[in-house]
Design a protein around this motif. Structure first.
Motif, PDB file in Angstrom:
ATOM      1  N   GLN A   1       0.821  -1.210   0.000  1.00 11.77           N
ATOM      2  CA  GLN A   1       0.000   0.000   0.000  1.00 11.77           C
ATOM      3  C   GLN A   1       0.852   1.255   0.000  1.00 11.77           C
ATOM      4  O   GLN A   1       0.398   2.317  -0.413  1.00 11.77           O
TER       5      GLN A   1
ATOM      6  N   ASP B   1      -0.979   1.161  -3.885  1.00  9.57           N
ATOM      7  CA  ASP B   1      -2.392   1.137  -3.578  1.00  9.57           C
ATOM      8  C   ASP B   1      -2.962   2.515  -3.294  1.00  9.57           C
ATOM      9  O   ASP B   1      -2.265   3.433  -2.907  1.00  9.57           O
TER      10      ASP B   1
ATOM     11  N   ASP C   1      -7.807   0.003 -10.251  1.00  7.38           N
ATOM     12  CA  ASP C   1      -6.409  -0.393 -10.462  1.00  7.38           C
ATOM     13  C   ASP C   1      -6.096  -1.675  -9.697  1.00  7.38           C
ATOM     14  O   ASP C   1      -5.447  -2.578 -10.228  1.00  7.38           O
ATOM     15  N   ILE C   2      -6.525  -1.707  -8.445  1.00 10.52           N
ATOM     16  CA  ILE C   2      -6.161  -2.820  -7.571  1.00 10.52           C
ATOM     17  C   ILE C   2      -7.411  -3.589  -7.149  1.00 10.52           C
ATOM     18  O   ILE C   2      -8.428  -2.985  -6.815  1.00 10.52           O
TER      19      ILE C   2
ATOM     20  N   SER D   1      -6.146  -4.566 -14.513  1.00 10.77           N
ATOM     21  CA  SER D   1      -6.022  -4.377 -13.066  1.00 10.77           C
ATOM     22  C   SER D   1      -4.975  -5.311 -12.477  1.00 10.77           C
ATOM     23  O   SER D   1      -4.582  -6.293 -13.106  1.00 10.77           O
ATOM     24  N   ILE D   2      -4.547  -5.024 -11.265  1.00  8.77           N
ATOM     25  CA  ILE D   2      -3.661  -5.919 -10.515  1.00  8.77           C
ATOM     26  C   ILE D   2      -4.449  -6.533  -9.361  1.00  8.77           C
ATOM     27  O   ILE D   2      -5.081  -5.816  -8.578  1.00  8.77           O
TER      28      ILE D   2
ATOM     29  N   VAL E   1      -4.452  -8.329  -5.841  1.00 12.23           N
ATOM     30  CA  VAL E   1      -3.655  -8.687  -4.662  1.00 12.23           C
ATOM     31  C   VAL E   1      -4.413  -9.824  -3.979  1.00 12.23           C
ATOM     32  O   VAL E   1      -5.509  -9.632  -3.455  1.00 12.23           O
TER      33      VAL E   1
ATOM     34  N   VAL F   1      -2.168  -0.323 -14.846  1.00 12.55           N
ATOM     35  CA  VAL F   1      -1.845   0.394 -13.611  1.00 12.55           C
ATOM     36  C   VAL F   1      -0.550   1.169 -13.812  1.00 12.55           C
ATOM     37  O   VAL F   1       0.472   0.606 -14.202  1.00 12.55           O
TER      38      VAL F   1
END
Lengths: 438, 438
Positions: A165, A169, A212-213, A244-245, A247, B53
């Motif tokens: 983060q 993030d 994005d996340i 997007s990524i 997590v 991103v």
């Protein structure tokens, strides 16, 4: 707090402090006029000195009531009223069973070696010991194209997620979200993916806007639901379509007993859109020992082609000095053949607890979810308010659970019951719950 | 890196990728038009998938060459040329001597206890074990008005400083500084306080502009200079006049052998303007074990009166799960009467090394600084270029030092020699240096 009289301590650098001392939006020190020596005697009140450094306004955006402190407060209040209450905690998911000796022997042996000339070692690599990284890659990611250089050993998933983060993030503390909005119960710029029995605890991706996340944990905490291979394939495709990524938090992967993937990296193409955090906490009872890891595949790239792993490595090296080497010795113990067997026994024990809790609630006519692939039982109280149910179970059965709404608005009407506990406590809790809801 | 052909894998979500694959400033995916199915065959090159991103642009501001990796590179280059060279490392300040047994016994004992029902414990408090916090307060801050609640146990000073930076500091990664300016060799918004023999290694505060945060370490690393009581009194007054917060790094306090303060909190009024980080790394050889602490006095307030400790506590609880409980057991071992004596012996050993190094350089006619209160010798090579001197000592004596300019422009003309090493290596390094500069 000690109130220091500025008049006495700092005769050459004091200010006339005006107004009452509270939490004004601007600093009284910043705007107050300097006063002459002759007027010093007019300062009658001793006020605490404040620096001129502004508080990070984003911190104030954080919601005051973090869930588990509030539960601890209510538990303490009950004990104040009934000091003899034998409270059983099935709330916060904290391990209770001893760490297998094969693992603590590895820790003790390393500790003793550190007292020898040959066994001593100083700073470890920020990314973790090569041998441990290789063992993690071989044990959990065999045939997935993940090697030791993709593994970053950490002092736990929570810490690694906060390091993520720090730069990747949109987090509240960094000021990248809007204020918490009471009406929709969420922070601006953060989308929540509602998971409920109606959607099989998997979000309807057609209704989720691009972000994005994407934070995703499987098995899900608190619902205990594990995403199937089909669902994860959808999720990877969704991320890929949106750039997007993901997590992915797989901290409970060893609890999965059906054929759901234990790692998102099992899904073809996932390496280009996902990174994964994991931990020894719930496998070996390492909640206090602190050891986990994050996999950042080389194939995961920012929009400009820069590898995410390269920046993450920089963050890790800048803000972290590696997990304790003695904890890492414990990690190597975990991944030895005997250690793996011992961890399976620990996981098996908690899964037996889970079954006792499930059987209890089902025998009372409740619908329960999760549990099969996770040490959490997600119990439905239709129409109920989570905090009211929590309070009833606490006050009448002296059992601590976790109100589902504490995890987010989607949890209203549920409580989470943790299966971490000594066997006799689980059995006693089951007895009291049967008494309460018979 | 695996190049994935988008054509095959994602027939429904692909783009025509144009231009060469490099690190363009904007994403080719973000602007490329979708193309029809009929044109798919025109995609002849397989390019790696990138997410949409954006990379955190602030990371790119970081200077590529972190000092110690560059030193490691040069050392490796020498070994490539001369594989038989017996290199002695007096570069990075890493401990080399075994941890006293009284301390590793405490660690091993805790590890073994974790395998018992009564001795097992799960999550520890994020702030550290009450008993350890109390022992730190009693050992290092007695009579200074600091109690256990002011102490935050950490996995090392580096990690705590990065947690501080997460909210209180203007750091590069958070984007709160300007770019590195080659001409003045500093980042915008960061002021450097030059410390040199001319000013007694203490900055001329009358020439320092106001900043929110003042980072100050004593004994100073790399110069080895400890600030005197008078100098620290000036610094506290300067911070108070400016309303600044001092972040004081006292990681080498036990090495102080004259009457310089071991903690800034010894200075009256410091609790209102300073917090302090510290560590067991250089006292007990805990560089790999990871254990330190930060003192945030209750009296330290933001401009609005909000206690800094309260926000720091929130950050610690949010981004950290406490230092490893087995490392904390080691910390308790350190602070037992036998542990304290053993740490003094460790510190004493390295101080003897320091004296050997000082005597060597002084016998060769060099001016050396530091050393008295720190395990670092700051050697002056007037008119010399630090990296040239470093290279000469490495190539001709096969001894690794640290070029002073690597720590900042004020270090030009100096090299830092670390006293961490086995005795026979220190003696051999001294012999070679005498040979080189005789």
């Amino acid at each position: 707090m000690v109130l220091v009289c500025l008049l006495l301590v700092f005769p050459f650098s004091w200010f006339l402090l005006v107004g009452s001392f509270g939490y004004p939006t601007s600093s009284p020190l910043g705007t107050a006029p300097r006063v002459s020596v002759a007027r010093r005697v007019t300062l009658l009140t001793c006020l605490p000195y404040t620096t001129k450094v502004s508080r990070n306004a984003n911190i104030a955006k954080l919601q005051a009531g973090y869930l588990f402190p509030e539960i601890a407060r209510r538990r303490a209040a009950l004990l104040l009223k009934h000091p003899d209450a034998k409270i059983i905690s099935l709330g916060i998911g904290d391990t209770t069973e001893p760490i297998p000796e094969v693992i603590t022997n590895a820790i003790a042996e390393r500790a003793r070696a550190l007292s020898t000339v040959d066994g001593y070692s100083g700073y470890g690599a920020e990314q973790g010991e090569k041998k441990l990284r290789a063992a993690i890659a071989a044990t959990y990611y065999q045939d997935l194209g993940i090697d030791e250089t993709d593994i970053f050993v950490s002092d736990g998933a929570k810490c690694d997620i906060s390091r993520l983060q720090a730069y990747v993030d949109s987090s509240v503390i960094m000021g990248q979200t809007d204020l918490y909005q009471q009406d929709v119960q969420k922070c601006g710029n953060i989308e929540y993916m509602r998971c409920s029995p109606e959607n099989g605890f998997f979000p309807d991706l057609s209704k989720v806007p691009r972000t994005d996340i994407i934070f995703f944990c499987s098995p899900n905490n608190p619902t205990g639901a594990a995403a199937s291979r089909d669902q994860l394939t959808q999720l990877v495709k969704f991320a890929k379509d949106n750039g997007s990524i993901i997590v992915y938090d797989s901290a409970y992967a060893m609890y999965i007993s059906d054929d759901s993937p234990k790692s998102i990296l099992e899904i073809p193409g996932a390496k280009e859109v996902a990174l994964e955090t994991a931990s020894f906490s719930k496998y070996a009872g390492f909640t206090g020992v602190r050891l986990g890891w994050t996999v950042v595949p080389k194939e995961l790239l920012f929009s400009d082609g820069h590898p995410v792993a390269k920046d993450f490595n920089r963050i890790v090296c800048t803000s972290f000095n590696g997990a304790s080497t003695i904890s890492q010795a414990g990690g190597l113990g975990c991944l030895s053949p005997e250690g793996l067997k011992a961890m399976q026994d620990v996981v098996g024990f908690y899964k037996e607890n889970t079954k006792i809790i499930v059987d209890t609630f089902e025998s009372l006519g409740f619908n329960v979810y999760g549990a099969k692939n996770a040490p959490y039982v997600w119990v439905h109280f239709p129409g109920g308010n989570s905090w009211d149910v929590f309070a009833e179970i606490l006050e009448k059965a002296n059992v601590v659970t976790t109100p589902g709404s504490g995890f987010g608005p989607g949890g209203e009407g549920f409580v989470r019951v943790s299966a971490f506990g000594h066997r006799e406590n689980i059995i006693e809790a089951a007895r009291r719950l049967k008494q309460l809801y018979k």
